[in-house]
Design an enzyme around this catalytic site. Structure first.
Site, mmCIF file in Angstrom:
data_model
loop_
_atom_site.group_PDB
_atom_site.id
_atom_site.type_symbol
_atom_site.label_atom_id
_atom_site.label_comp_id
_atom_site.label_asym_id
_atom_site.label_seq_id
_atom_site.Cartn_x
_atom_site.Cartn_y
_atom_site.Cartn_z
ATOM 1 N N GLU A 205 28.196 58.515 -2.388
ATOM 2 C CA GLU A 205 27.098 58.714 -3.729
ATOM 3 C C GLU A 205 26.729 57.072 -3.945
ATOM 4 O O GLU A 205 27.395 56.075 -4.038
ATOM 5 C CB GLU A 205 27.966 59.170 -5.053
ATOM 6 C CG GLU A 205 27.367 58.796 -6.255
ATOM 7 C CD GLU A 205 25.966 59.389 -6.394
ATOM 8 O OE1 GLU A 205 25.698 60.516 -6.183
ATOM 9 O OE2 GLU A 205 25.112 58.726 -6.943
ATOM 10 N N HIS A 444 45.235 80.235 -31.388
ATOM 11 C CA HIS A 444 46.409 79.210 -30.536
ATOM 12 C C HIS A 444 47.195 80.081 -29.873
ATOM 13 O O HIS A 444 47.753 81.419 -30.101
ATOM 14 C CB HIS A 444 47.053 78.863 -31.666
ATOM 15 C CG HIS A 444 48.433 77.991 -30.919
ATOM 16 N ND1 HIS A 444 48.185 76.853 -30.460
ATOM 17 C CD2 HIS A 444 49.830 78.300 -30.714
ATOM 18 C CE1 HIS A 444 49.502 76.320 -29.998
ATOM 19 N NE2 HIS A 444 50.087 77.259 -30.348
HETATM 20 P P1 NAD Z 1 21.446 65.485 -8.521
HETATM 21 O O1 NAD Z 1 20.293 64.864 -9.007
HETATM 22 O O2 NAD Z 1 22.413 66.304 -9.547
HETATM 23 O O3 NAD Z 1 22.546 64.675 -7.654
HETATM 24 C C1 NAD Z 1 21.949 63.786 -6.579
HETATM 25 C C2 NAD Z 1 22.758 62.634 -6.267
HETATM 26 O O4 NAD Z 1 22.301 62.173 -5.069
HETATM 27 C C3 NAD Z 1 22.700 61.751 -7.219
HETATM 28 O O5 NAD Z 1 24.015 61.448 -7.940
HETATM 29 C C4 NAD Z 1 22.265 60.438 -6.769
HETATM 30 O O6 NAD Z 1 22.487 59.199 -6.991
HETATM 31 C C5 NAD Z 1 22.612 60.647 -5.384
HETATM 32 N N1 NAD Z 1 21.819 60.176 -4.305
HETATM 33 C C6 NAD Z 1 20.289 60.111 -4.255
HETATM 34 N N2 NAD Z 1 20.063 59.532 -3.179
HETATM 35 C C7 NAD Z 1 21.082 59.074 -2.246
HETATM 36 C C8 NAD Z 1 21.393 58.405 -1.229
HETATM 37 N N3 NAD Z 1 20.214 58.130 -0.584
HETATM 38 N N4 NAD Z 1 22.499 58.308 -0.768
HETATM 39 C C9 NAD Z 1 23.744 58.608 -1.588
HETATM 40 N N5 NAD Z 1 23.441 59.366 -2.794
HETATM 41 C C10 NAD Z 1 22.294 59.551 -3.272
HETATM 42 O O7 NAD Z 1 20.983 66.617 -7.527
HETATM 43 P P2 NAD Z 1 21.744 67.718 -6.846
HETATM 44 O O8 NAD Z 1 23.380 67.705 -6.811
HETATM 45 O O9 NAD Z 1 21.252 67.877 -5.327
HETATM 46 O O10 NAD Z 1 21.200 68.894 -7.516
HETATM 47 C C11 NAD Z 1 19.904 69.268 -7.451
HETATM 48 C C12 NAD Z 1 19.337 70.053 -8.832
HETATM 49 O O11 NAD Z 1 19.940 71.303 -8.910
HETATM 50 C C13 NAD Z 1 19.873 69.255 -9.800
HETATM 51 O O12 NAD Z 1 18.801 69.301 -10.936
HETATM 52 C C14 NAD Z 1 21.235 69.815 -10.279
HETATM 53 O O13 NAD Z 1 21.278 69.650 -11.907
HETATM 54 C C15 NAD Z 1 20.731 71.310 -9.944
HETATM 55 N N6 NAD Z 1 22.110 72.032 -9.937
HETATM 56 C C16 NAD Z 1 22.750 72.422 -10.817
HETATM 57 C C17 NAD Z 1 23.615 73.248 -10.645
HETATM 58 C C18 NAD Z 1 24.660 73.756 -11.838
HETATM 59 O O14 NAD Z 1 23.934 73.796 -12.853
HETATM 60 N N7 NAD Z 1 25.711 73.885 -11.605
HETATM 61 C C19 NAD Z 1 24.236 73.215 -9.460
HETATM 62 C C20 NAD Z 1 23.744 73.100 -8.483
HETATM 63 C C21 NAD Z 1 22.510 72.458 -8.468
#
Ligand code: NAD
Length: 465
Positions: A205, A444
């Site tokens: 990350e 509870h």
């Molecule tokens: P995200 O934006 O949540 O996370 C992407 C992550 O990748 C970030 O933490 C970022 O810092 C990191 N990152 C970016 N470039 C990088 C690199 N070159 N090297 C290492 N880390 C890097 O996006 P996601 O997890 O791909 O999800 C995509 C979208 O889908 C988001 O908007 C998310 O909220 C949505 N989603 C939501 C749910 C849910 O509600 N449970 C589930 C899946 C996806």
């Protein structure tokens, strides 16, 4: 090219935003056409996102619980993972739900058109079907709900061992070493699934914490739980190069971890991107932001008064429940009703184990906005229900206004946090205070008590700690 047809209201994209818009408009008496390039309704969420991932995450949770119950005096033995059976169950759930949506569409007389739509100037669309045949449509009103697609890191090769979230949910294999680039919501959910199934997972990350938008202390509990399952988590780390060799895929990393991570497969989970140009929105003269999203007002109207947009194509947070609510607003406004969408309190949930859920601004966002606040905390180590159920670490945090105790934002991390968050959402929508939460009698023993306990703690009335 066949004859031009006319639609009173056409909805482009049948994900949670699009089908909600189409169904609501039909319920309000409109004749509606719903177009999608897939053969099934439900978009990414239902076909290859939220729902299939939850089917696998539930299996991961059961595996984890089964491992624990051995230490409580009930030995179930080592779980045997049958990938084909897991995949079939997941696919069956998706089919049941997509079939249900098709039925709901029929019942409402929403006409489904299969094909890829592109705006063709003015109030006109071209829809290309699976055979490559193009049909032109004119429309009175349109709602764009075309979603988003995974971001591909620049310079990465095309290789069957490099997966996006869709490929990861296909359960093609169980890579022993599995690398996940991106420790956001998708990365963390995939780490939870694959580590339970038996992969040795490394998460890389870029930011200094996993789930960068969440409260750091809550995100730290999710990280610790993954590490306790032998996941390696590198934060503050950038992937600077990738080499797809014959035996493995090697990721060169720099920062918090500097070195190489070798894996049998890599999941790219670095965000999603919307693309208005994919439907040639510019040809209809619709304003588009530089990131490919379409700006809309509170009524989900684009810069063209008869064209609306909802969901990921309008920007973040890219969440299904936001899209659904926007879809209904767009349909109602298109039908002449007074409706508007307020984006202030959209819940976020990572369905990890423990789950990480929050609604309203985080303390970091309150600080940036200069909003005075205090934080009430209740650690789940003091929750009888959590202990009895074998739950791990958890925390309920309420940010509140010091002058009147009004709830500003809530974060919950722990088993079922996503379900518990609903009370917090309602509290925010109703302008509730700590006193309202504390004086609401919670059953509870429940995990929901932790919300009242956190409030009582701040008020000085807590007797459980
Ligand atoms: P995200 O934006 O949540 O996370 C992407 C992550 O990748 C970030 O933490 C970022 O810092 C990191 N990152 C970016 N470039 C990088 C690199 N070159 N090297 C290492 N880390 C890097 O996006 P996601 O997890 O791909 O999800 C995509 C979208 O889908 C988001 O908007 C998310 O909220 C949505 N989603 C939501 C749910 C849910 O509600 N449970 C589930 C899946 C996806």
């Amino acid at each position: 090219m066949t004859d031009t047809k006319h639609a009173d209201l056409i909805v482009i994209g049948a994900g949670p935003g699009g089908y909600a818009a189409a169904f609501r408009a039909a319920d309000l008496g409109r004749s509606v056409i719903l177009v999608d390039g897939r053969s099934t309704l439900g978009g990414v969420c239902l076909n290859e996102g939220c729902i299939p991932s939850k089917a696998l995450l539930h299996a991961a949770r059961v595996i984890h619980e089964a491992a624990h119950i051995g230490t409580w005096g009930v030995a179930l033995g080592k779980p045997k993972v049958d990938l084909d059976a897991l995949r079939q169950r997941k696919d069956a759930i998706v089919s049941q739900l997509t079939g249900g949506l098709a039925q709901l569409a029929r019942r409402r007389k929403v006409e489904l058109v299969s094909g890829r739509a592109a705006l063709a100037g003015g109030d006109e669309l071209a829809i290309t079907d699976a055979n490559g045949d193009i049909r032109r449509w004119t429309f009175g009103q349109a709602i764009i709900a075309t979603g988003s697609s995974p971001v591909q890191l620049p310079g990465w090769p095309t290789d069957s061992r490099i997966w996006d979230s869709t490929a990861a949910l296909e359960l093609r294999s169980l890579p022993r070493p599995l690398a996940i680039v991106g420790g956001g919501i998708i990365g963390l959910e995939m780490a939870t699934i694959y580590s339970a199934l038996g992969s040795a997972v490394t998460v890389i990350e870029l930011a200094d914490q996993v789930a960068p938008g969440a409260e750091p202390e809550a995100a730290a509990l999710v990280r610790a739980a993954l590490e306790a399952r032998n996941c390696v988590v590198h934060t503050g780390t950038r992937v600077t190069g990738i080499k797809a060799g014959s035996k493995s895929v090697a990721l060169a990393c720099e920062g918090g971890f500097t070195g190489t991570v070798e894996a049998d497969a890599v999941i790219q989970a670095v965000g999603r991107r919307a693309s208005a140009s994919a439907i040639a929105a510019e040809k209809a003269g619709i304003e588009i932001r530089s990131d490919g999203t379409i700006p809309v007002d509170a009524r989900c109207r684009t810069s063209r008064p008869n064209i609306f947009a909802v969901g990921d194509i309008t920007g973040g947070p890219m969440l299904a429940h936001r899209a659904t609510h926007q879809g209904k607003v767009a349909a109602e406004v298109a039908c002449g009703h007074a409706a508007a969408f307020d984006t202030t309190f959209i819940p976020s949930v990572a369905y990890t184990d423990p789950e990480l859920a929050w609604v309203g601004p985080t303390t970091a966002q309150l600080k940036v906005a200069g909003v005075a606040h205090k934080v009430a905390r209740f650690p789940w180590a003091a929750s009888g229900r959590n202990l009895a159920s074998g739950g791990g670490d958890g925390l309920t945090m309420i940010a509140y206004a010091p002058e009147n105790g009004r709830v500003l934002g809530v974060t919950i991390v722990g088993t079922g946090a996503g379900e518990l968050l609903a009370e917090a959402g309602l509290a925010l929508e109703m302008g509730a205070t700590l006193t309202d939460l504390a004086l609401t009698v919670h059953a509870h023993p429940t995990l929901s008590e932790t919300v009242a306990f956190a409030a009582e703690r701040a008020l000085g009335t807590l007797t459980d700690l």
